[in-house]
Design a protein around this motif. Structure first.
Motif, PDB file in Angstrom:
ATOM      1  N   ALA A 122     -28.264 130.426  92.583  1.00  0.00           N
ATOM      2  CA  ALA A 122     -29.692 130.199  92.828  1.00  0.00           C
ATOM      3  C   ALA A 122     -30.118 128.847  92.269  1.00  0.00           C
ATOM      4  O   ALA A 122     -30.872 128.103  92.911  1.00  0.00           O
ATOM      5  CB  ALA A 122     -30.515 131.324  92.205  1.00  0.00           C
ATOM      6  N   LEU A 123     -29.620 128.516  91.078  1.00  0.00           N
ATOM      7  CA  LEU A 123     -29.980 127.230  90.475  1.00  0.00           C
ATOM      8  C   LEU A 123     -29.544 126.080  91.378  1.00  0.00           C
ATOM      9  O   LEU A 123     -30.303 125.135  91.613  1.00  0.00           O
ATOM     10  CB  LEU A 123     -29.343 127.090  89.089  1.00  0.00           C
ATOM     11  N   GLY A 124     -28.327 126.184  91.914  1.00  0.00           N
ATOM     12  CA  GLY A 124     -27.833 125.133  92.804  1.00  0.00           C
ATOM     13  C   GLY A 124     -28.719 124.987  94.028  1.00  0.00           C
ATOM     14  O   GLY A 124     -29.065 123.869  94.438  1.00  0.00           O
ATOM     15  N   VAL A 125     -29.120 126.120  94.602  1.00  0.00           N
ATOM     16  CA  VAL A 125     -29.967 126.088  95.791  1.00  0.00           C
ATOM     17  C   VAL A 125     -31.315 125.451  95.447  1.00  0.00           C
ATOM     18  O   VAL A 125     -31.821 124.577  96.174  1.00  0.00           O
ATOM     19  CB  VAL A 125     -30.158 127.517  96.349  1.00  0.00           C
ATOM     20  N   VAL A 126     -31.884 125.854  94.314  1.00  0.00           N
ATOM     21  CA  VAL A 126     -33.184 125.305  93.912  1.00  0.00           C
ATOM     22  C   VAL A 126     -33.079 123.796  93.691  1.00  0.00           C
ATOM     23  O   VAL A 126     -33.939 123.026  94.127  1.00  0.00           O
ATOM     24  CB  VAL A 126     -33.692 126.011  92.632  1.00  0.00           C
ATOM     25  N   GLN A 127     -31.988 123.376  93.035  1.00  0.00           N
ATOM     26  CA  GLN A 127     -31.817 121.939  92.790  1.00  0.00           C
ATOM     27  C   GLN A 127     -31.737 121.178  94.105  1.00  0.00           C
ATOM     28  O   GLN A 127     -32.333 120.112  94.267  1.00  0.00           O
ATOM     29  CB  GLN A 127     -30.540 121.696  91.981  1.00  0.00           C
ATOM     30  N   SER A 128     -31.009 121.754  95.044  1.00  0.00           N
ATOM     31  CA  SER A 128     -30.863 121.081  96.323  1.00  0.00           C
ATOM     32  C   SER A 128     -32.201 121.022  97.069  1.00  0.00           C
ATOM     33  O   SER A 128     -32.551 120.015  97.678  1.00  0.00           O
ATOM     34  CB  SER A 128     -29.823 121.820  97.157  1.00  0.00           C
ATOM     35  N   VAL A 132     -27.757 128.746  82.785  1.00  0.00           N
ATOM     36  CA  VAL A 132     -27.553 130.011  83.498  1.00  0.00           C
ATOM     37  C   VAL A 132     -27.004 131.081  82.550  1.00  0.00           C
ATOM     38  O   VAL A 132     -27.440 132.233  82.575  1.00  0.00           O
ATOM     39  CB  VAL A 132     -26.588 129.793  84.684  1.00  0.00           C
ATOM     40  N   ALA A 133     -26.063 130.669  81.689  1.00  0.00           N
ATOM     41  CA  ALA A 133     -25.477 131.632  80.749  1.00  0.00           C
ATOM     42  C   ALA A 133     -26.544 132.175  79.805  1.00  0.00           C
ATOM     43  O   ALA A 133     -26.524 133.347  79.430  1.00  0.00           O
ATOM     44  CB  ALA A 133     -24.350 130.972  79.959  1.00  0.00           C
ATOM     45  N   LEU A 134     -27.481 131.319  79.442  1.00  0.00           N
ATOM     46  CA  LEU A 134     -28.577 131.760  78.573  1.00  0.00           C
ATOM     47  C   LEU A 134     -29.434 132.791  79.305  1.00  0.00           C
ATOM     48  O   LEU A 134     -29.839 133.803  78.735  1.00  0.00           O
ATOM     49  CB  LEU A 134     -29.414 130.550  78.164  1.00  0.00           C
ATOM     50  N   LEU A 135     -29.690 132.508  80.594  1.00  0.00           N
ATOM     51  CA  LEU A 135     -30.448 133.464  81.410  1.00  0.00           C
ATOM     52  C   LEU A 135     -29.710 134.804  81.455  1.00  0.00           C
ATOM     53  O   LEU A 135     -30.321 135.869  81.433  1.00  0.00           O
ATOM     54  CB  LEU A 135     -30.626 132.905  82.827  1.00  0.00           C
ATOM     55  N   ALA A 136     -28.381 134.729  81.485  1.00  0.00           N
ATOM     56  CA  ALA A 136     -27.564 135.947  81.537  1.00  0.00           C
ATOM     57  C   ALA A 136     -27.384 136.558  80.151  1.00  0.00           C
ATOM     58  O   ALA A 136     -26.630 137.508  79.998  1.00  0.00           O
ATOM     59  CB  ALA A 136     -26.201 135.638  82.148  1.00  0.00           C
ATOM     60  N   LEU A 147     -26.217 123.423 101.224  1.00  0.00           N
ATOM     61  CA  LEU A 147     -25.578 122.334 100.477  1.00  0.00           C
ATOM     62  C   LEU A 147     -25.606 122.617  98.983  1.00  0.00           C
ATOM     63  O   LEU A 147     -24.660 122.330  98.260  1.00  0.00           O
ATOM     64  CB  LEU A 147     -26.294 121.019 100.761  1.00  0.00           C
ATOM     65  N   GLY A 148     -26.723 123.195  98.531  1.00  0.00           N
ATOM     66  CA  GLY A 148     -26.887 123.468  97.102  1.00  0.00           C
ATOM     67  C   GLY A 148     -25.910 124.490  96.569  1.00  0.00           C
ATOM     68  O   GLY A 148     -25.698 124.574  95.356  1.00  0.00           O
ATOM     69  N   LEU A 149     -25.303 125.266  97.477  1.00  0.00           N
ATOM     70  CA  LEU A 149     -24.347 126.267  97.009  1.00  0.00           C
ATOM     71  C   LEU A 149     -23.141 125.608  96.333  1.00  0.00           C
ATOM     72  O   LEU A 149     -22.445 126.236  95.544  1.00  0.00           O
ATOM     73  CB  LEU A 149     -23.881 127.141  98.177  1.00  0.00           C
ATOM     74  N   GLY A 150     -22.916 124.309  96.648  1.00  0.00           N
ATOM     75  CA  GLY A 150     -21.790 123.605  96.027  1.00  0.00           C
ATOM     76  C   GLY A 150     -21.963 123.505  94.527  1.00  0.00           C
ATOM     77  O   GLY A 150     -21.160 124.033  93.750  1.00  0.00           O
TER      78      GLY A 150
END
Lengths: 236, 653
Positions: free
Chosen positions: B258-264, B240-244, B10-13
């Protein structure tokens, strides 16, 4: 390089930075196959003259023609397409790109000089194709800088301080390359050089610039015979 | 186990949204150097146009509407993306291209102007009601064991990965892409190669508009569509852009997912019984902030050196601004304004003064020290909520309770300064933006931390005198106005004293060159911490006063958008001068200009759009900020006035 080889004619060029006039009414010409020196003391306006011709310094007045094409008001890119090239002072390479990528950015389809042909002239760059430009040595970067200008296929090449920060032996080698390119390919070269002694060997003609104005066009043979005689032009 | 997998999918959204937007941010930042806070707001035209087209057959453009009747999903998709591309290209050509050689501050502020404009503009064209957007991608349910998840999340992740690969390929394998990367380092060099940097960059903004527009349309079914929520998707994307490091497309793509998955997964774990209740809400919004902090810890070494600070081409600071006579004049003006006004006009006068204090906090930190902070409103919120909590739980009252609250804000400001010791410019703006979002969602809107009955604040009393803003039918009492006036004048004089002191000189030294400042023996870290703390205390004071002026505190006073608009108005007022803060107060929402605009021009709902446009235009006209113009105006008015009273013009303008 550009078919036929066009000659560069500069007429009464003036470059101004705000209120300060760096170049005042300079007129000069470079014919195909000719290596012409632009000599003078520090601050004489040599680099500004090249930049003015190229369109990257603010030109107040004057005319620049390449062959029959008037390019005075043209953009930098248009001048490059017309057949003018500049090797900038201080190794203008794209540090994060590889050597091959640097050349690819500068190569133009219309250019008669392919990347491979240029690398054949500067064989030291060949094994470095995939190395990032920022990792090259000073001499290699200067060679790349020259190669970048060449792959865009200029008929007249402006070179600003080829020797800057390089060992004399390297400079001499690069000078020889420039000379042979001019002779073999009909490339016109306008060369700004601090190390006059190194440059004299390859020059056909020379202009002396002082305080933004052309003051002399001394015969090369005379300068070669007595390089110290140049000093009198510098001091005026 | 299956449940965890389901939540991860679900977090992939939202992960795809963060990744897609991060790719766009990296694309434009890597080429033009502009970090665009308005990016999400800019490309959200795509899902709105798409949704309106599929539902009503009307093609709603930024200007004008074309009725084209029933439209296939594919046509709507193409048109939606096309609008985003055109908006992106226009934004580049009209805003970022002219600003490409200006300071980071000017570009950041302009991009915030773009954000405010686009958000207001989209809201005007499409309304603010949440929309449920139809699917483009196949959405049949997918069973994982006993759990069923919608299939489109997997397709979304795939789409964003493909998109990332295409963009990366463009930059690494095409001549135009290589030249764009080259131009970011050396524009003249690219011109000497016979190419036009402007044209290359325009192409990059087309790509960014395409990528963002496409991903938002594809992902819109996973989230209800409103102008506000989609505008704020910039926050996780920026993290994320800052991480990149604003460079790696790969990190942007995978990091976003990954952020989306973690948030979910955080959403999942926060429903577990062992999870602390106070941390149940807002955890999802705190995740980007944590990511930013982690990214800074990892990348700290690679972030811009302190030699290349935000200070390049910052407007000059007048250390001699708002002298004694001008302050007296200002005091008189506010005093008269308070006395002759009443009701909502007096409330506007009071709000103007409070917002001037808030802007003063930015003048100190951004104007004097050159650190772009979006946190002042959040710090004000901290003070407001601490005030309410102190009054609710203890017997402390005015003037002790507000002092405690201001101290709390100062303490948080001190904590904010710790990351700022290593970072500067855009990075600090991102940290403080993410921090502000966290504060709003995790603290202000957290039902566990804010009582459902509301954060009541009692009227301030001193020596038996009621200084409250309300009493009975009177809604804007002059007593409160006078209290605010006294505090404003004290703040103005305090900041004037600060900038004229030797400490002020060290602030300016740091602003112009941290390394040079350190080399002459200035303790850069300690000075910055002190400046942050002072700035936070001023913000805290403003927050306390906002609390008193509302009687009851709500998160709506301290939203992220309020924070953005404070930077906006302070920049417009003149961020490097003390009187700029007063101008900013006049311009701020609910201030005098706003009052006039809504009363006489009926600009009410368009105020944000107008303000955003005004901001962009003023940055374009004068990238160094308006302070110089305002100062000139102020000195002219003063000369005129002093001539009128038979005095000779003063020296301090």
């Amino acid at each position: 390089m550009h078919s036929g080889g066009a000659s560069l004619a500069v007429d009464a060029l003036s470059v101004r930075y705000g209120a300060a006039a760096a170049v005042r009414g300079v007129s000069l010409s470079v014919s195909p196959g000719e290596v012409v020196g632009l000599l003078g003391p520090n601050g004489a306006g040599k680099s500004s003259t090249l930049k003015g011709i190229m369109g990257i310094a603010p030109v107040a007045s004057g005319e620049v023609r390449l062959g029959t094409v008037e390019i005075s008001g043209a953009t930098v890119a248009a001048r490059v397409k017309a057949g003018l090239g500049l090797v900038r002072e201080g190794r203008g390479v794209f540090g994060r790109l590889s050597v091959a990528e640097n050349l690819r950015v500068c190569a133009r389809d219309q250019s008669p000089m392919s990347i491979d042909a240029v690398l054949a002239m500067l064989p030291a760059l060949e094994p470095l194709r995939s190395r990032r430009a920022m990792l090259l040595s000073g001499g290699e970067q200067q060679m790349l800088s020259l190669a970048k200008a060449l792959v865009s296929g200029p008929s007249v090449l402006l070179i600003d301080e080829l020797s800057l920060g390089l060992a004399p032996i390297l400079t001499a080698r690069l000078m020889a390359t420039v000379r042979s390119m001019a002779t073999e390919l009909g490339l016109g070269v306008l060369l700004v050089e601090q190390h006059v002694n190194l440059a004299l060997g390859i020059l056909d003609r020379a202009y002396v610039l002082r305080r933004g104005e052309l003051v002399a066009e001394p015969p090369i043979a005379e300068l070669r015979a007595d390089p110290a005689s140049l000093r009198q032009y510098y001091l005026g | 186990m299956n449940q965890i997998l389901a939540f991860a999918i679900l977090g992939l959204g939202s992960g795809a949204i963060a990744a897609g937007l991060a790719i766009g941010i990296v694309t434009t930042a890597g080429s033009t150097g502009a970090v665009n806070f308005g990016y999400a707001a800019m490309v959200m035209w795509a899902p709105f146009v798409f949704d309106e087209l599929t539902k009503t057959g009307r093609l709603v453009l930024p200007v004008g509407t074309i009725d084209i009747g029933p439209t296939s999903v594919m046509t709507a998709l193409v048109l939606g993306v096309a609008v985003a591309v055109v908006v992106s290209l226009a934004t580049y050509w009209l805003v970022f291209r002219p600003l490409r050689r200006t300071s980071v501050l000017a570009q950041t502020v302009a991009s915030i102007g773009v954000l405010l404009c686009m958000q207001a503009w989209v809201a005007l064209r499409f309304g603010t009601d949440p929309r449920v957007v139809g699917n483009v991608l196949p959405n049949e349910p997918l069973a994982i064991g006993s759990v069923v998840v919608p299939r489109d999340r997997l397709f979304l992740a795939l789409a964003v990965v493909v998109l990332g690969m295409l963009v990366a390929a463009y930059f690494h394998f095409t001549k135009a892409g290589l030249a764009t990367r080259a131009a970011s380092q050396d524009e003249v060099g690219v011109q000497l190669a016979g190419l036009s940097p402007s044209r290359l960059n325009a192409l990059v903004w087309v790509i960014a508009g395409f990528a963002g527009g496409l991903i938002l349309i594809l992902a819109a079914p996973t989230r209800s569509l409103t102008p506000t929520s989609y505008t704020l998707m910039i926050v996780p994307a920026m993290a994320v852009a800052l991480l990149a490091r604003f460079r790696s497309i790969t990190v942007a793509c995978l990091g976003g997912l990954a952020l989306g998955v973690v948030q979910s997964l955080l959403t999942y774990t926060s429903t577990q019984t062992w999870w602390p209740k106070w941390a149940a809400a807002g955890m999802v919004d705190a995740a980007p902030f944590i990511l930013v902090v982690v990214a800074l810890a990892i990348n700290g070494r690679h972030l811009p050196g302190r030699g290349e600070g935000a200070s390049s081409a910052m407007p000059p600071v007048s250390r001699d601004s708002l002298g004694g006579r001008a302050t007296a004049l200002l005091t008189m003006m506010f005093l008269v304004a308070l006395m002759v006004s009443g009701g909502s006009l007096r409330f506007a006068v009071i709000t103007t003064m409070i917002m001037a204090i808030m802007s003063l906090s930015l003048v100190v930190i951004t104007g004097f020290v050159g650190q772009i902070s979006l946190a002042p409103v959040a710090l004000a919120g901290v003070a407001g909520f601490v005030l309410s909590a102190v009054e609710r739980r203890t017997a402390l009252r005015f003037p002790v309770s507000p002092i405690v609250a201001i101290a709390a804000a100062a303490a948080v400001g001190f904590l904010v300064s710790l990351p700022a010791l290593r970072i500067r410019g855009t990075q600090l703006a991102i940290v403080t933006l993410a921090g502000a979002v966290t504060a709003e969602q995790f603290v202000f809107r957290n039902p566990q931390l804010s009582p459902p009955a509301g954060n009541l604040i009692s009227n301030p009393r001193l020596f038996g005198i009621d200084l409250g803003i309300r009493s009975g039918s009177s809604l804007a009492r002059i007593q409160f106005g006078l209290l605010v006036l006294v505090l404003l004048v004290a703040s103005l004089l305090g900041v004037r004293f600060l900038i004229r002191s030797s400490f002020g000189a060290t602030l300016l030294a740091i602003r112009s060159d941290e390394r040079a400042a350190a080399s002459v023996g200035i303790h850069v870290a300690r000075t910055k911490m002190a400046a942050f703390t002072i700035s936070a205390a001023l913000a805290g004071l403003a927050g306390v006063l906002i609390g008193y002026s509302r009687g009851q505190l709500s998160a709506d006073s301290f939203t992220v958008f309020a924070g953005l608009s404070v930077l906006t108005f302070t920049f417009l007022g003149g961020i490097t001068s003390i009187e700029g803060a007063v101008f900013a107060g006049v311009l701020a929402p609910l201030g005098l200009a706003y009052f006039a605009a809504s009363r006489f021009l009926h600009l009410g709902e368009n105020y944000q759009l107008v303000a955003g446009l005004a901001l962009v235009v003023s940055v374009l006209a004068n990238p160094e900020g308006m302070s110089a113009q305002n100062r000139l105006l102020a000195s002219r008015i003063k000369t005129r006035l002093s001539r009128g009273t038979g005095q000779v013009g003063t020296s301090d303008a």
